[in-house]
Design an enzyme around this catalytic site. Structure first.
Site, PDB file in Angstrom:
ATOM      1  N   ARG A 115      -8.497  10.100  20.394  1.00 28.58           N
ATOM      2  CA  ARG A 115      -8.103   9.970  21.803  1.00 28.58           C
ATOM      3  C   ARG A 115      -7.779  11.342  22.378  1.00 28.58           C
ATOM      4  O   ARG A 115      -8.176  11.670  23.495  1.00 28.58           O
ATOM      5  CB  ARG A 115      -6.918   9.012  21.930  1.00 28.58           C
ATOM      6  CG  ARG A 115      -7.363   7.561  21.716  1.00 28.58           C
ATOM      7  CD  ARG A 115      -6.210   6.637  21.460  1.00 28.58           C
ATOM      8  NE  ARG A 115      -5.653   6.865  20.125  1.00 28.58           N
ATOM      9  CZ  ARG A 115      -4.915   5.997  19.465  1.00 28.58           C
ATOM     10  NH1 ARG A 115      -4.604   4.845  20.021  1.00 28.58           N
ATOM     11  NH2 ARG A 115      -4.465   6.254  18.262  1.00 28.58           N
ATOM     12  N   ASN A 126       0.870  -1.171   0.000  1.00 28.09           N
ATOM     13  CA  ASN A 126       0.000   0.000   0.000  1.00 28.09           C
ATOM     14  C   ASN A 126       0.912   1.227   0.000  1.00 28.09           C
ATOM     15  O   ASN A 126       1.441   1.614   1.039  1.00 28.09           O
ATOM     16  CB  ASN A 126      -0.874  -0.045   1.258  1.00 28.09           C
ATOM     17  CG  ASN A 126      -1.836   1.133   1.351  1.00 28.09           C
ATOM     18  OD1 ASN A 126      -1.767   2.054   0.537  1.00 28.09           O
ATOM     19  ND2 ASN A 126      -2.712   1.098   2.337  1.00 28.09           N
ATOM     20  N   GLY A 137      -9.688   8.880   7.776  1.00 26.89           N
ATOM     21  CA  GLY A 137     -10.688   9.077   6.741  1.00 26.89           C
ATOM     22  C   GLY A 137     -11.935   8.336   7.181  1.00 26.89           C
ATOM     23  O   GLY A 137     -11.832   7.350   7.911  1.00 26.89           O
ATOM     24  N   GLU A 152      -7.972  -4.716   5.431  1.00 28.76           N
ATOM     25  CA  GLU A 152      -7.870  -4.482   3.992  1.00 28.76           C
ATOM     26  C   GLU A 152      -6.750  -5.318   3.377  1.00 28.76           C
ATOM     27  O   GLU A 152      -6.868  -5.779   2.243  1.00 28.76           O
ATOM     28  CB  GLU A 152      -7.635  -2.984   3.734  1.00 28.76           C
ATOM     29  CG  GLU A 152      -8.912  -2.177   3.982  1.00 28.76           C
ATOM     30  CD  GLU A 152      -8.668  -0.694   4.214  1.00 28.76           C
ATOM     31  OE1 GLU A 152      -8.170  -0.351   5.303  1.00 28.76           O
ATOM     32  OE2 GLU A 152      -8.961   0.108   3.325  1.00 28.76           O
ATOM     33  N   HIS A 182     -12.642   3.445   0.074  1.00 30.39           N
ATOM     34  CA  HIS A 182     -12.663   2.481   1.189  1.00 30.39           C
ATOM     35  C   HIS A 182     -13.451   1.229   0.796  1.00 30.39           C
ATOM     36  O   HIS A 182     -13.925   0.491   1.656  1.00 30.39           O
ATOM     37  CB  HIS A 182     -13.353   3.054   2.456  1.00 30.39           C
ATOM     38  CG  HIS A 182     -12.598   4.128   3.155  1.00 30.39           C
ATOM     39  ND1 HIS A 182     -13.248   5.133   3.868  1.00 30.39           N
ATOM     40  CD2 HIS A 182     -11.278   4.361   3.291  1.00 30.39           C
ATOM     41  CE1 HIS A 182     -12.349   5.935   4.400  1.00 30.39           C
ATOM     42  NE2 HIS A 182     -11.139   5.498   4.067  1.00 30.39           N
ATOM     43  N   ARG A 216      -2.705  -2.103  -3.336  1.00 30.57           N
ATOM     44  CA  ARG A 216      -3.878  -1.255  -3.147  1.00 30.57           C
ATOM     45  C   ARG A 216      -3.754  -0.072  -4.100  1.00 30.57           C
ATOM     46  O   ARG A 216      -2.754   0.632  -4.088  1.00 30.57           O
ATOM     47  CB  ARG A 216      -3.935  -0.747  -1.717  1.00 30.57           C
ATOM     48  CG  ARG A 216      -5.090   0.215  -1.521  1.00 30.57           C
ATOM     49  CD  ARG A 216      -5.073   0.829  -0.150  1.00 30.57           C
ATOM     50  NE  ARG A 216      -6.201   1.719  -0.016  1.00 30.57           N
ATOM     51  CZ  ARG A 216      -6.149   2.880   0.617  1.00 30.57           C
ATOM     52  NH1 ARG A 216      -5.037   3.293   1.167  1.00 30.57           N
ATOM     53  NH2 ARG A 216      -7.214   3.632   0.697  1.00 30.57           N
ATOM     54  N   ASP A 241      -6.793  13.396  16.265  1.00 29.11           N
ATOM     55  CA  ASP A 241      -6.876  12.050  16.817  1.00 29.11           C
ATOM     56  C   ASP A 241      -7.991  12.002  17.866  1.00 29.11           C
ATOM     57  O   ASP A 241      -8.076  12.860  18.739  1.00 29.11           O
ATOM     58  CB  ASP A 241      -5.530  11.690  17.448  1.00 29.11           C
ATOM     59  CG  ASP A 241      -5.480  10.234  17.849  1.00 29.11           C
ATOM     60  OD1 ASP A 241      -4.713   9.487  17.223  1.00 29.11           O
ATOM     61  OD2 ASP A 241      -6.201   9.841  18.786  1.00 29.11           O
ATOM     62  N   VAL A 293     -11.649   4.431  14.805  1.00 21.74           N
ATOM     63  CA  VAL A 293     -12.669   4.996  15.693  1.00 21.74           C
ATOM     64  C   VAL A 293     -13.845   4.021  15.833  1.00 21.74           C
ATOM     65  O   VAL A 293     -14.322   3.756  16.944  1.00 21.74           O
ATOM     66  CB  VAL A 293     -13.158   6.364  15.158  1.00 21.74           C
ATOM     67  CG1 VAL A 293     -14.290   6.901  16.013  1.00 21.74           C
ATOM     68  CG2 VAL A 293     -12.002   7.356  15.091  1.00 21.74           C
ATOM     69  N   GLY A 294     -14.308   3.477  14.721  1.00 14.39           N
ATOM     70  CA  GLY A 294     -15.465   2.580  14.742  1.00 14.39           C
ATOM     71  C   GLY A 294     -15.232   1.341  15.588  1.00 14.39           C
ATOM     72  O   GLY A 294     -16.142   0.854  16.266  1.00 14.39           O
ATOM     73  N   GLU A 295     -13.988   0.830  15.584  1.00 10.84           N
ATOM     74  CA  GLU A 295     -13.705  -0.392  16.353  1.00 10.84           C
ATOM     75  C   GLU A 295     -13.434  -0.103  17.820  1.00 10.84           C
ATOM     76  O   GLU A 295     -13.683  -0.954  18.672  1.00 10.84           O
ATOM     77  CB  GLU A 295     -12.476  -1.108  15.759  1.00 10.84           C
ATOM     78  CG  GLU A 295     -12.738  -1.715  14.399  1.00 10.84           C
ATOM     79  CD  GLU A 295     -11.454  -2.130  13.687  1.00 10.84           C
ATOM     80  OE1 GLU A 295     -10.477  -2.499  14.361  1.00 10.84           O
ATOM     81  OE2 GLU A 295     -11.425  -2.060  12.442  1.00 10.84           O
TER      82      GLU A 295
END
Ligand code: ADP
Length: 398
Positions: free
Chosen positions: A285, A7, A213, A385, A181, A92, A283, A332-334
């Site tokens: 956090r 990538n 992203g 990915e 994505h 990628r 970020d 973030v989602g995880e």
């Protein structure tokens, strides 16, 4: 069987050597600060293999030089890709335009076409081409496969992919919604179907890929029917440093009143906007550390972020009519339970609920966070990915 996944970004190369069947990773690493002048002792390559990390210090002139160093580190760690009998190299590639909509075996004409698509992705496609050319030089006998970030969205319905601007201008300049994505959206929606024990063809899903992203997609029966990113990865959700949706009238307004030129606007919207533009940090956090100290700007940044997520959630609920699963993935989602809870708060009448204990769990595996018996399954599914690219490359070569 082993596949090397590459990538290449504008100044970096991320890579993994892995078995596409088991997903077992033999080595991985990162080349950073390519083309920059750095101190002699600055670490520019980190290579992890068998629980050890090997490093390289000093400037990296270009992608080819970076990959040569990576291959030497591979050899030192006992996994030389030149002698490992690689099945394929998977690359990628960000923009496939109208041309590429499935994994594609790379030859000279494919490289040329990816290069020609650079006007649509000026930051990404040239770097992807450089990575491909370097890998082809170093591994001339190994089949190389390009896997496109846009491919999963190639079949978007006309109404979802068409911008309402002068059709002749749009056609002349390739202006339509492509989506990005895609490898991640496709992978996690497939994993979600496995977790639900259902055929993807029967399922309606909404995926939120929330990293630096961020994008969302609506998927009907395994096919994407809408997504938030458009001609470029700038449209849609609020991101770490990107604005997502804005009134396009802001652009001419800034040209006239703030004296910004095109590069200035590109920088503003891609690098100095989003969470960072509103709060000073990108970020999540750090954002939450600021919110917890009572920082008003950070609070507003978070509220704008969640507001945009919910706007698209509403749109996709209506577009799909019936939703079987909502999936969160990426950094973030995880990892961020608060974002997930706030995104879905108060939607019980739509059959959507989040179980607080399940949501707060630190379990790293794909899992349910909705209560048992919910009409809509809410899931956290870690994206991968690299594994998806390795599998796509191996399938094509087989
Ligand atoms: P990229 O788009 O660069 O691949 P990632 O998917 O790595 O981005 O997501 C980066 C974001 O994920 C950052 O905002 C970061 O704060 C957040 N993140 C990553 N790991 C964690 C964690 N363990 N807890 C909370 N947030 C995390």
């Amino acid at each position: 069987m082993q596949v090397l996944v590459i990538n290449s970004g504008s100044s970096s190369i991320k890579y993994q050597l892995l078995d596409p069947d088991s997903g077992e990773m033999a080595a991985s690493g990162l080349v950073s600060r390519i083309g920059e002048s750095v101190a002699e002792d600055a670490t520019t390559v980190e290579h992890r293999s068998d629980g050890r990390t090997l490093e390289h210090q000093g400037a990296i002139a270009d992608h080819a030089a970076g990959l040569r160093i990576v291959f030497d580190l591979f050899a030192r760690s006992g996994h030389d890709p030149r002698t490992a009998g690689l099945t394929a190299v998977g690359h990628r590639v960000v923009h496939g335009g109208e041309v590429f909509y499935r994994p594609t075996l790379i030859d000279d004409s494919v490289v040329e076409s990816i290069s020609e698509l650079s006007s649509l992705a000026p930051l990404h496609n040239p770097a992807n081409v450089t990575g491909i050319e370097s890998a082809r030089t170093l591994l001339p006998e190994v089949p190389q496969v390009a896997v496109f970030d846009t491919a999963f969205f190639h079949g978007l319905p006309e109404a979802a992919k068409t911008y309402a601007i002068d059709a002749k201008v749009a056609a002349a300049h390739g202006i339509r919604r492509y989506g990005f994505h895609g490898t991640s959206h496709e992978y996690v929606s497939g994993r979600a179907a496995e977790l639900l024990g259902r055929d993807p063809a029967e399922l309606n899903q909404i995926v939120f890929h929330l990293g630096n992203g961020a994008s969302a997609s609506a998927i009907r029966g395994g096919r994407a029917v809408d997504t938030t990113m458009g001609l470029t990865p700038l449209e849609g959700l609020v991101m770490g440093t990107r604005s997502g949706d804005i009134d396009p009238g802001i652009v001419p307004h800034l040209v006239r009143t703030a004296g910004l030129d095109i590069d200035g606007i590109d920088n503003l919207l891609n690098r100095d906007s989003g969470i960072k533009g509103l709060s000073g940090v990108n970020d999540f956090r750090e954002l939450f550390r600021l919110i917890d100290t009572g920082d008003e700007a950070a609070r507003l940044a978070y509220d704008v972020y969640v507001h945009r997520l919910r706007r698209y959630l509403g749109a996709y609920l209506v577009e799909l009519g019936r939703v079987d699963a909502i999936i969160f993935t990426a950094g973030v989602g995880e990892n961020n339970a608060r974002v997930r809870a706030d995104a879905l708060a108060g939607l019980e009448r739509f059959g959507i609920a989040v179980d607080p204990d399940r949501n707060e769990s630190k379990d790293r595996a794909a899992r349910y966070i909705s209560p048992d018996g919910s009409e809509v399954a809410v899931l956290v599914v870690p994206t991968d990915e690299e594994l998806a690219i390795a599998r796509a490359a191996a399938r094509l070569v087989a």
